[in-house]
Write a protein that holds these residues in place. Structure first.
Motif, PDB file in Angstrom:
ATOM      1  N   GLN A 131      41.190  27.830  62.563  1.00 25.16           N
ATOM      2  CA  GLN A 131      41.637  26.465  62.843  1.00 25.16           C
ATOM      3  C   GLN A 131      42.109  25.767  61.571  1.00 25.16           C
ATOM      4  O   GLN A 131      43.114  25.047  61.583  1.00 25.16           O
ATOM      5  CB  GLN A 131      40.498  25.688  63.502  1.00 25.16           C
ATOM      6  N   SER A 132      41.403  26.005  60.470  1.00 25.91           N
ATOM      7  CA  SER A 132      41.792  25.383  59.205  1.00 25.91           C
ATOM      8  C   SER A 132      43.143  25.918  58.722  1.00 25.91           C
ATOM      9  O   SER A 132      43.980  25.151  58.231  1.00 25.91           O
ATOM     10  CB  SER A 132      40.716  25.647  58.149  1.00 25.91           C
ATOM     11  N   ALA A 133      43.374  27.221  58.871  1.00 22.76           N
ATOM     12  CA  ALA A 133      44.644  27.804  58.445  1.00 22.76           C
ATOM     13  C   ALA A 133      45.796  27.263  59.278  1.00 22.76           C
ATOM     14  O   ALA A 133      46.875  26.955  58.748  1.00 22.76           O
ATOM     15  CB  ALA A 133      44.572  29.328  58.558  1.00 22.76           C
ATOM     16  N   ILE A 134      45.594  27.129  60.576  1.00 24.94           N
ATOM     17  CA  ILE A 134      46.635  26.589  61.454  1.00 24.94           C
ATOM     18  C   ILE A 134      46.909  25.131  61.112  1.00 24.94           C
ATOM     19  O   ILE A 134      48.072  24.695  61.037  1.00 24.94           O
ATOM     20  CB  ILE A 134      46.218  26.749  62.928  1.00 24.94           C
ATOM     21  N   ARG A 135      45.870  24.367  60.888  1.00 23.53           N
ATOM     22  CA  ARG A 135      46.026  22.950  60.546  1.00 23.53           C
ATOM     23  C   ARG A 135      46.784  22.796  59.228  1.00 23.53           C
ATOM     24  O   ARG A 135      47.668  21.930  59.102  1.00 23.53           O
ATOM     25  CB  ARG A 135      44.652  22.289  60.450  1.00 23.53           C
ATOM     26  N   LYS A 136      46.458  23.626  58.248  1.00 19.39           N
ATOM     27  CA  LYS A 136      47.120  23.556  56.946  1.00 19.39           C
ATOM     28  C   LYS A 136      48.610  23.843  57.066  1.00 19.39           C
ATOM     29  O   LYS A 136      49.440  23.141  56.464  1.00 19.39           O
ATOM     30  CB  LYS A 136      46.464  24.557  55.989  1.00 19.39           C
ATOM     31  N   GLN A 137      48.982  24.832  57.865  1.00 19.65           N
ATOM     32  CA  GLN A 137      50.389  25.147  58.052  1.00 19.65           C
ATOM     33  C   GLN A 137      51.120  24.027  58.786  1.00 19.65           C
ATOM     34  O   GLN A 137      52.248  23.655  58.428  1.00 19.65           O
ATOM     35  CB  GLN A 137      50.539  26.469  58.822  1.00 19.65           C
ATOM     36  N   ALA A 138      50.502  23.494  59.824  1.00 22.58           N
ATOM     37  CA  ALA A 138      51.132  22.421  60.588  1.00 22.58           C
ATOM     38  C   ALA A 138      51.374  21.190  59.709  1.00 22.58           C
ATOM     39  O   ALA A 138      52.452  20.575  59.767  1.00 22.58           O
ATOM     40  CB  ALA A 138      50.275  22.070  61.797  1.00 22.58           C
ATOM     41  N   ASP A 139      50.387  20.850  58.897  1.00 20.81           N
ATOM     42  CA  ASP A 139      50.551  19.697  58.007  1.00 20.81           C
ATOM     43  C   ASP A 139      51.673  19.932  56.997  1.00 20.81           C
ATOM     44  O   ASP A 139      52.489  19.029  56.728  1.00 20.81           O
ATOM     45  CB  ASP A 139      49.238  19.427  57.264  1.00 20.81           C
ATOM     46  N   ALA A 140      51.723  21.134  56.432  1.00 23.84           N
ATOM     47  CA  ALA A 140      52.752  21.435  55.437  1.00 23.84           C
ATOM     48  C   ALA A 140      54.152  21.386  56.046  1.00 23.84           C
ATOM     49  O   ALA A 140      55.097  20.879  55.429  1.00 23.84           O
ATOM     50  CB  ALA A 140      52.488  22.811  54.817  1.00 23.84           C
ATOM     51  N   ILE A 141      54.309  21.907  57.255  1.00 29.33           N
ATOM     52  CA  ILE A 141      55.609  21.876  57.933  1.00 29.33           C
ATOM     53  C   ILE A 141      56.029  20.439  58.223  1.00 29.33           C
ATOM     54  O   ILE A 141      57.178  20.043  58.002  1.00 29.33           O
ATOM     55  CB  ILE A 141      55.549  22.700  59.232  1.00 29.33           C
ATOM     56  N   HIS A 142      55.095  19.645  58.704  1.00 25.10           N
ATOM     57  CA  HIS A 142      55.413  18.265  59.056  1.00 25.10           C
ATOM     58  C   HIS A 142      55.806  17.453  57.835  1.00 25.10           C
ATOM     59  O   HIS A 142      56.740  16.641  57.869  1.00 25.10           O
ATOM     60  CB  HIS A 142      54.216  17.624  59.761  1.00 25.10           C
ATOM     61  N   VAL A 143      55.110  17.658  56.729  1.00 25.06           N
ATOM     62  CA  VAL A 143      55.423  16.922  55.507  1.00 25.06           C
ATOM     63  C   VAL A 143      56.760  17.379  54.923  1.00 25.06           C
ATOM     64  O   VAL A 143      57.571  16.563  54.451  1.00 25.06           O
ATOM     65  CB  VAL A 143      54.291  17.099  54.476  1.00 25.06           C
ATOM     66  N   ALA A 144      57.023  18.684  54.954  1.00 25.97           N
ATOM     67  CA  ALA A 144      58.223  19.226  54.311  1.00 25.97           C
ATOM     68  C   ALA A 144      59.510  18.717  54.936  1.00 25.97           C
ATOM     69  O   ALA A 144      60.535  18.580  54.245  1.00 25.97           O
ATOM     70  CB  ALA A 144      58.191  20.755  54.356  1.00 25.97           C
ATOM     71  N   CYS A 145      59.491  18.447  56.233  1.00 26.87           N
ATOM     72  CA  CYS A 145      60.739  18.076  56.905  1.00 26.87           C
ATOM     73  C   CYS A 145      61.002  16.562  56.897  1.00 26.87           C
ATOM     74  O   CYS A 145      62.087  16.132  57.316  1.00 26.87           O
ATOM     75  CB  CYS A 145      60.728  18.586  58.350  1.00 26.87           C
ATOM     76  N   GLN A 146      60.064  15.757  56.431  1.00 27.46           N
ATOM     77  CA  GLN A 146      60.232  14.311  56.513  1.00 27.46           C
ATOM     78  C   GLN A 146      61.409  13.806  55.678  1.00 27.46           C
ATOM     79  O   GLN A 146      62.161  12.917  56.108  1.00 27.46           O
ATOM     80  CB  GLN A 146      58.942  13.606  56.074  1.00 27.46           C
ATOM     81  N   ASP A 147      61.592  14.371  54.494  1.00 28.61           N
ATOM     82  CA  ASP A 147      62.661  13.887  53.612  1.00 28.61           C
ATOM     83  C   ASP A 147      63.990  14.586  53.865  1.00 28.61           C
ATOM     84  O   ASP A 147      65.026  14.136  53.353  1.00 28.61           O
ATOM     85  CB  ASP A 147      62.255  14.097  52.146  1.00 28.61           C
ATOM     86  N   GLU A 148      63.981  15.670  54.626  1.00 33.13           N
ATOM     87  CA  GLU A 148      65.204  16.450  54.819  1.00 33.13           C
ATOM     88  C   GLU A 148      65.906  16.144  56.142  1.00 33.13           C
ATOM     89  O   GLU A 148      67.123  16.202  56.223  1.00 33.13           O
ATOM     90  CB  GLU A 148      64.881  17.956  54.746  1.00 33.13           C
ATOM     91  N   ILE A 149      65.126  15.844  57.162  1.00 31.85           N
ATOM     92  CA  ILE A 149      65.700  15.580  58.486  1.00 31.85           C
ATOM     93  C   ILE A 149      66.003  14.083  58.590  1.00 31.85           C
ATOM     94  O   ILE A 149      65.112  13.245  58.440  1.00 31.85           O
ATOM     95  CB  ILE A 149      64.743  16.012  59.611  1.00 31.85           C
ATOM     96  N   LYS A 150      67.249  13.737  58.852  1.00 30.94           N
ATOM     97  CA  LYS A 150      67.665  12.340  58.896  1.00 30.94           C
ATOM     98  C   LYS A 150      67.747  11.790  60.315  1.00 30.94           C
ATOM     99  O   LYS A 150      67.531  10.594  60.528  1.00 30.94           O
ATOM    100  CB  LYS A 150      69.024  12.183  58.215  1.00 30.94           C
ATOM    101  N   ALA A 151      68.062  12.616  61.283  1.00 35.01           N
ATOM    102  CA  ALA A 151      68.227  12.121  62.654  1.00 35.01           C
ATOM    103  C   ALA A 151      66.877  11.747  63.248  1.00 35.01           C
ATOM    104  O   ALA A 151      65.928  12.543  63.219  1.00 35.01           O
ATOM    105  CB  ALA A 151      68.920  13.178  63.514  1.00 35.01           C
ATOM    106  N   ARG A 152      66.787  10.534  63.801  1.00 36.00           N
ATOM    107  CA  ARG A 152      65.524  10.058  64.355  1.00 36.00           C
ATOM    108  C   ARG A 152      65.084  10.908  65.548  1.00 36.00           C
ATOM    109  O   ARG A 152      63.894  11.193  65.712  1.00 36.00           O
ATOM    110  CB  ARG A 152      65.671   8.593  64.766  1.00 36.00           C
ATOM    111  N   ALA A 153      66.046  11.321  66.362  1.00 31.94           N
ATOM    112  CA  ALA A 153      65.694  12.121  67.538  1.00 31.94           C
ATOM    113  C   ALA A 153      65.061  13.446  67.125  1.00 31.94           C
ATOM    114  O   ALA A 153      64.083  13.899  67.749  1.00 31.94           O
ATOM    115  CB  ALA A 153      66.931  12.364  68.395  1.00 31.94           C
ATOM    116  N   ASP A 154      65.586  14.049  66.076  1.00 27.09           N
ATOM    117  CA  ASP A 154      65.016  15.316  65.601  1.00 27.09           C
ATOM    118  C   ASP A 154      63.610  15.104  65.059  1.00 27.09           C
ATOM    119  O   ASP A 154      62.702  15.914  65.307  1.00 27.09           O
ATOM    120  CB  ASP A 154      65.909  15.916  64.510  1.00 27.09           C
TER     121      ASP A 154
END
Length: 453
Positions: free
Chosen positions: A408-431
């Motif tokens: 569970q910790s490994a899955i949570r760590k990956q999910a958090d990293a993915i969510h943080v990484a895309c915040q500054d790169e994805i501009k479209a609100r719908a995406d």
């Protein structure tokens, strides 16, 4: 007993090396062609000498000139076909290396169908050449080569069929889905062999209380074991190494595992020993490690994982820009990780009959394999919304099956990293909203961390 296990490990390692050698099966076909040509001409000499005058029609090719012409024509044709097949093989290897990565060449080289086709072609060529020599006195002894000719016609028909199948197989083998399926199949086989089914108990658990005490002693009081041969650690004879350190009344902790690169004279691990760790013991410990120039998959759980990752990362490069191939790789990686959720990881500690720790290995962990599977893909997928969503959907499926806090910790760590990484790169609100919805779906299957408010 230790020697038997060491021999077994060496034999398995040799078989692993032979499977990726392109010459092994063709060499066997050459040997078979040599034996077949000799046996056939011998049987013809014994059984069919003088039969041409009694039954002339079935033995039309008893004429030496016709028989030799057929052999020469077949040999020339087979040599040309072999060259064409070899050229096609090299072209497909070049294409695969450029598009999917050079490490995938190993998978093409170990394909037994290609080796069998090449073996049949060159075997037929050698069979014709040897028959030309063995049947040089065909007319003098009134020999009718019934068996030799029948075998030759059978080989010609088989070679023609194999040539058609070879073209079809080559066209299929360079497709991305086929390559990914084959790599995933190898990954599944390796995981099946390396990770046993989940058991209720384990032999090494009763002495687990000694772990923390011995762990501290190794690095503070133990002698450093040095690497004597540089290269990739391909396999460890665990049983033989355990028996050796037990016989020598030592305790050993390895700081490396299969897949790691060993630098000359670097630290291999630590050894607790009453006597000084001399050169003979250092050499003996190193002898239970198989080191080579390349990584192999025999004991490396992350080898095939990294092959799929390489395909996915190359697919997302600007020159290729194929997110669908990357998504296919993610699906396969997710399936492999789901398999590990219900498997027991190999023991990292081995004890003697008196519950004394004798061997401590550097283990593979679920979080480590997940990091190897998803880290590089995540780091190279900031602009690919479809790939990001596929990663999160895979993590959601894994979260629904996770059983242990580590998973569970490994899955949570990956999910958090993915969510943080895309915040500054994805501009479209719908995406961003789609990504956030997938991210929240992962957390619905995970318990709240104990340190959260």
């Amino acid at each position: 007993m230790s020697g038997d296990n060491a021999l077994k490990t060496r034999i398995l390692h040799l078989l692993e090396l032979l499977t990726v050698n392109f010459w092994m099966i063709p060499l066997l076909f050459l040997v078979m062609a040599t034996i077949l040509s000799f046996v056939n001409i011998y049987l013809d000499r014994v059984l069919f000498t003088g039969w041409g005058e009694i039954l002339p029609f079935p033995f039309y090719f008893k004429d030496a000139d016709n028989f030799h012409s057929l052999l020469s024509l077949t040999a020339s044709a087979m040599l040309g076909v072999t060259g064409v097949a070899f050229s096609i093989t090299i072209a497909s290897l070049t294409l695969a290396s450029q598009q999917f990565g050079p490490r995938l060449l190993r998978n093409f080289m170990k394909t037994q169908f290609n080796q069998v086709v090449m073996g049949f072609f060159i075997g037929t060529f050698l069979y014709c050449v040897l028959l030309l020599q063995f049947s040089s006195t065909l007319e003098e002894i009134n020999l009718t080569p019934v068996i030799s000719l029948t075998t030759l016609l059978g080989l010609i028909i088989t070679d023609l069929l194999l040539l058609v199948f070879f073209f079809h197989h080559t066209a299929m083998s360079i497709q991305a889905d086929t390559i990914i399926t084959e790599v995933h199949q190898e990954l599944s086989e390796r995981l099946e062999a390396l990770f046993p089914e989940t058991l209720e108990t384990s032999e090494h658990l009763p002495a687990a209380a000694l772990q923390s005490q011995e762990h501290e002693r190794f690095e503070t009081q133990g002698d450093v074991v040095r690497v004597q041969q540089a290269g990739y650690l391909q396999a460890i004879d665990v049983t033989g190494l355990r028996d050796y350190v037990t016989e020598q009344d030592m305790a050993l902790k390895l700081a490396v595992r299969p897949g790691d690169f060993l630098m000359q004279n670097c630290g291999l691990g630590w050894c607790l020993n009453q006597d000084a760790l001399d050169e003979a013991k250092q050499a003996a410990i190193n002898s239970y490690l198989i080191v080579g120039n390349t990584r192999t998959a025999e004991q490396d759980a992350e080898y095939a994982v990294r092959q799929l990752v390489e395909i996915a990362v190359r697919a997302m490069s600007p020159g290729i820009n194929d997110p669908f191939t990357a998504i296919t790789c993610i699906d396969r990686l997710g399936n492999a990780l789901a398999f590990l959720l219900n498997r027991q990881f190999p023991a990292e500690q081995y004890f003697d009959e008196n519950a004394r720790l004798r061997l401590q290995l550097k283990p593979f962990t679920f979080s480590g394999i997940m990091a190897a599977a998803f880290n590089q893909i995540r780091q190279n997928t900031a602009f690919h919304v479809a790939v990001i969503i596929s990663l999160l959907e895979t993590l959601r499926s894994l979260a629904a099956q996770a059983r242990t806090p580590e998973q569970q910790s490994a899955i949570r760590k990956q999910a958090d990293a993915i969510h943080v990484a895309c915040q500054d790169e994805i501009k479209a609100r719908a995406d961003l909203e789609d990504i956030k919805a997938c991210y929240q779906a992962v957390y619905r299957f995970l318990p709240v961390p104990s340190n959260s408010q």
